[in-house]
Design a protein around this motif. Structure first.
Motif, short mmCIF file in Angstrom:
data_model
loop_
_atom_site.label_atom_id
_atom_site.label_comp_id
_atom_site.label_asym_id
_atom_site.label_seq_id
_atom_site.Cartn_x
_atom_site.Cartn_y
_atom_site.Cartn_z
N THR A 1 -5.28 98.15 110.89
CA THR A 1 -4.09 97.32 110.76
C THR A 1 -4.34 96.21 109.75
OG1 THR A 1 -3.39 97.77 113.04
CG2 THR A 1 -2.45 95.83 111.97
N LYS B 1 -0.68 99.91 108.53
CA LYS B 1 -2.07 100.35 108.51
C LYS B 1 -2.48 100.87 107.14
CE LYS B 1 -2.07 101.62 113.43
NZ LYS B 1 -3.14 100.70 113.86
N LYS C 1 3.48 102.77 108.65
CA LYS C 1 4.19 101.68 109.31
C LYS C 1 4.62 102.14 110.70
CE LYS C 1 6.15 99.79 105.02
NZ LYS C 1 7.40 99.40 104.33
N GLU D 1 3.42 97.24 112.86
CA GLU D 1 2.05 97.32 112.37
C GLU D 1 2.05 98.10 111.06
OE1 GLU D 1 -0.73 98.54 115.77
OE2 GLU D 1 1.28 98.97 116.54
N TYR E 1 0.31 92.65 110.59
CA TYR E 1 0.93 92.71 111.91
C TYR E 1 2.11 91.73 111.92
CZ TYR E 1 1.71 92.15 116.90
OH TYR E 1 2.28 92.08 118.16
#
Length: 203
Positions: free
Chosen positions: A188, A182, A165, A180, A191
């Motif tokens: 990602t 991931k 994060k 974001e 979002y």
């Protein structure tokens, strides 16, 4: 003689004006937002309550979905998340009090309570989830870049799509601007854009 007199007078006015401007600039700087990076990070980590409106984009290999949510939190564990868009699920509310999770939707007359819900901290869309992950992650870091502070942490959720994060914070307002999330391949998957932010912090 007159020219020399007016020239000297002009120089004096410029000097006085410069001194006045400098004093005001220093005063405004001291009274303005001038926390250092660590103080801003501490401010975020000590949030006691907040109300935010967020736009969330969730991407997967098959499709992507966009949501607009209203999130609120108050210590110790009172939180609520309401779906504002899309319209077909608008009104869905998820509330928890630290023990119970309550899901409501007035349109569908849905009212479910899950007693002693064990995964209250697993809502990865919530700002407080990021804060808890950051506090528990020994490898969590932050950096100052341009006009923002960037905080990074791993996730406590055992999920390959939620591994890291990254929270961006405005240095002037101390408010989060985006987050974001991931996956294990640094793609990602989620979002989050913070549109409206109201925060109270004990720091």
């Amino acid at each position: 003689m007159k020219k020399k007199y007016w020239f000297i007078l002009l120089i004096i006015i410029i000097i006085i004006g410069g001194i006045f401007f400098y004093k005001n600039s220093v005063k405004n700087y001291k009274s303005g937002n001038n926390k250092n990076s660590q103080e801003i990070v501490n401010y975020i980590l000590n949030i006691s309550s907040y109300e935010v409106k967020v736009t969330v984009d969730v991407s997967s290999n098959k499709n992507s979905n966009k949501y607009i949510l209203k999130q609120t939190y108050q210590k110790p564990n009172q939180s609520m998340q309401e779906v504002l868009e899309p319209s077909n699920i608008a009104g869905v509310k998820i509330e928890n009090d630290g023990t119970n999770l309550k899901i409501e939707n007035s349109q569908l007359s849905l009212n479910n309570i899950l007693e002693n819900y064990s995964d209250l901290g697993d809502n990865c869309l919530d700002l407080y989830s990021f804060i808890e992950d950051y506090k528990q992650d020994e490898k969590a870091t932050y950096e100052e870049k341009d006009n923002e502070i960037i905080m990074k942490t791993g996730s406590n959720i055992q999920n390959i799509y939620i591994k890291e994060k990254i929270l961006h914070i405005d240095k002037k307002t101390y408010n989060p601007t985006q987050m974001e999330i991931k996956d294990n391949k640094q793609k990602t998957t989620i979002y989050i854009l913070y549109n409206e932010v109201k925060i109270n912090s004990t720091n």
